[in-house]
Design an enzyme around this catalytic site. Structure first.
Site, short mmCIF file in Angstrom:
data_model
loop_
_atom_site.label_atom_id
_atom_site.label_comp_id
_atom_site.label_asym_id
_atom_site.label_seq_id
_atom_site.Cartn_x
_atom_site.Cartn_y
_atom_site.Cartn_z
N HIS A 13 0.84 -1.20 0.00
CA HIS A 13 0.00 0.00 0.00
C HIS A 13 0.88 1.26 0.00
O HIS A 13 0.62 2.20 -0.75
CB HIS A 13 -0.85 0.07 1.27
CG HIS A 13 -1.95 -0.95 1.37
ND1 HIS A 13 -2.12 -1.74 2.46
CD2 HIS A 13 -2.96 -1.26 0.52
CE1 HIS A 13 -3.18 -2.52 2.30
NE2 HIS A 13 -3.71 -2.26 1.12
N LYS A 43 -17.34 -7.88 10.27
CA LYS A 43 -16.89 -8.31 11.59
C LYS A 43 -15.41 -8.63 11.70
O LYS A 43 -14.75 -8.19 12.61
CB LYS A 43 -17.71 -9.54 12.02
CG LYS A 43 -18.93 -9.14 12.84
CD LYS A 43 -19.68 -10.37 13.33
CE LYS A 43 -20.44 -10.98 12.16
NZ LYS A 43 -20.91 -12.32 12.42
N ARG A 98 -1.84 -5.88 -8.00
CA ARG A 98 -0.75 -6.81 -7.70
C ARG A 98 -0.57 -7.84 -8.80
O ARG A 98 0.53 -8.22 -9.12
CB ARG A 98 -1.05 -7.58 -6.41
CG ARG A 98 -0.79 -6.82 -5.16
CD ARG A 98 -1.46 -7.48 -4.01
NE ARG A 98 -2.90 -7.35 -4.14
CZ ARG A 98 -3.74 -7.47 -3.13
NH1 ARG A 98 -3.29 -7.75 -1.95
NH2 ARG A 98 -5.03 -7.32 -3.30
N SER A 157 -3.09 -7.73 3.08
CA SER A 157 -3.36 -7.57 4.51
C SER A 157 -3.84 -8.87 5.12
O SER A 157 -3.51 -9.20 6.26
CB SER A 157 -4.41 -6.47 4.72
OG SER A 157 -3.96 -5.26 4.20
#
Ligand code: ADP
Length: 168
Positions: free
Chosen positions: A21, A45, A94, A131
């Site tokens: 990022h 969540k 990517r 991530s």
């Protein structure tokens, strides 16, 4: 010809921000007058860090980057882009797998809001960094020092040692 001020929005989850990022941000800041890193506060969540924590980590990393700011937003990204008068959306690529999803997203955003998307490919060394994988590897105690900034690494270690302590 007069230069038009161009403001870009770089939206994402950034849970947490990675060197991939950051690489897109550093390349992007050279193309735009202002780059707004926009952390989505979607009510899903399985988030590791709160939006506020994600913003804090990014803030620590952009202090030396002129024209780069970080904010968080809720709801529809293109609506927020309109509110802050962003001219263009910046997204990172990517791999070819990213292209398919990003292509669809960019066309949808253009159809609903008339906003264009600009893509930047990160350096090859971060082409596999996500991530999600960072969270997984960190939870298992793997060495991530090449893939994430130091401040993020510190917070991940803290977070997982706290979560593990709670499990006991
Ligand atoms: P989202 O949930 O919106 O995909 P992410 O935080 O996962 O949010 O990603 C934000 C943007 O950064 C996306 O365009 C994504 O493709 C891009 N991105 C993520 N990791 C990398 C990387 N290692 N190299 C280049 N772009 C990346």
């Amino acid at each position: 010809m007069e230069h038009k001020f161009v403001r870009a929005i770089f939206p994402g989850s950034f849970d947490p921000i990675t060197n991939g990022h950051l690489d897109v941000i550093k390349r992007g800041m050279r193309l735009f007058d202002e780059l707004i890193v926009a952390v989505g506060r979607s009510p899903v969540k399985n988030q590791l860090f709160t939006p506020q924590e994600r913003v804090e980590m990014i803030k620590e990393l952009i202090t030396d980057l002129p024209g780069v700011v970080v904010e968080s937003f809720e709801g529809l990204m293109v609506e927020y882009a309109g509110q802050i008068h962003a001219d263009v959306v910046l997204r990172g690529l990517r791999s070819l797998t990213d292209v398919q999803y990003e292509f669809q997203l960019a066309l949808t955003n253009r159809a609903v809001a008339g906003i264009e998307t600009v893509f930047i490919m990160s350096s090859e060394q971060y082409g596999f960094t996500s991530s999600t994988l960072i969270r997984e590897v960190a939870s298992l105690g793997g060495d991530l020092s090449n893939l994430i900034p130091e401040n993020v690494h510190r917070r991940l270690v803290e977070r997982f040692s706290r979560l593990k302590a709670q499990e006991r």
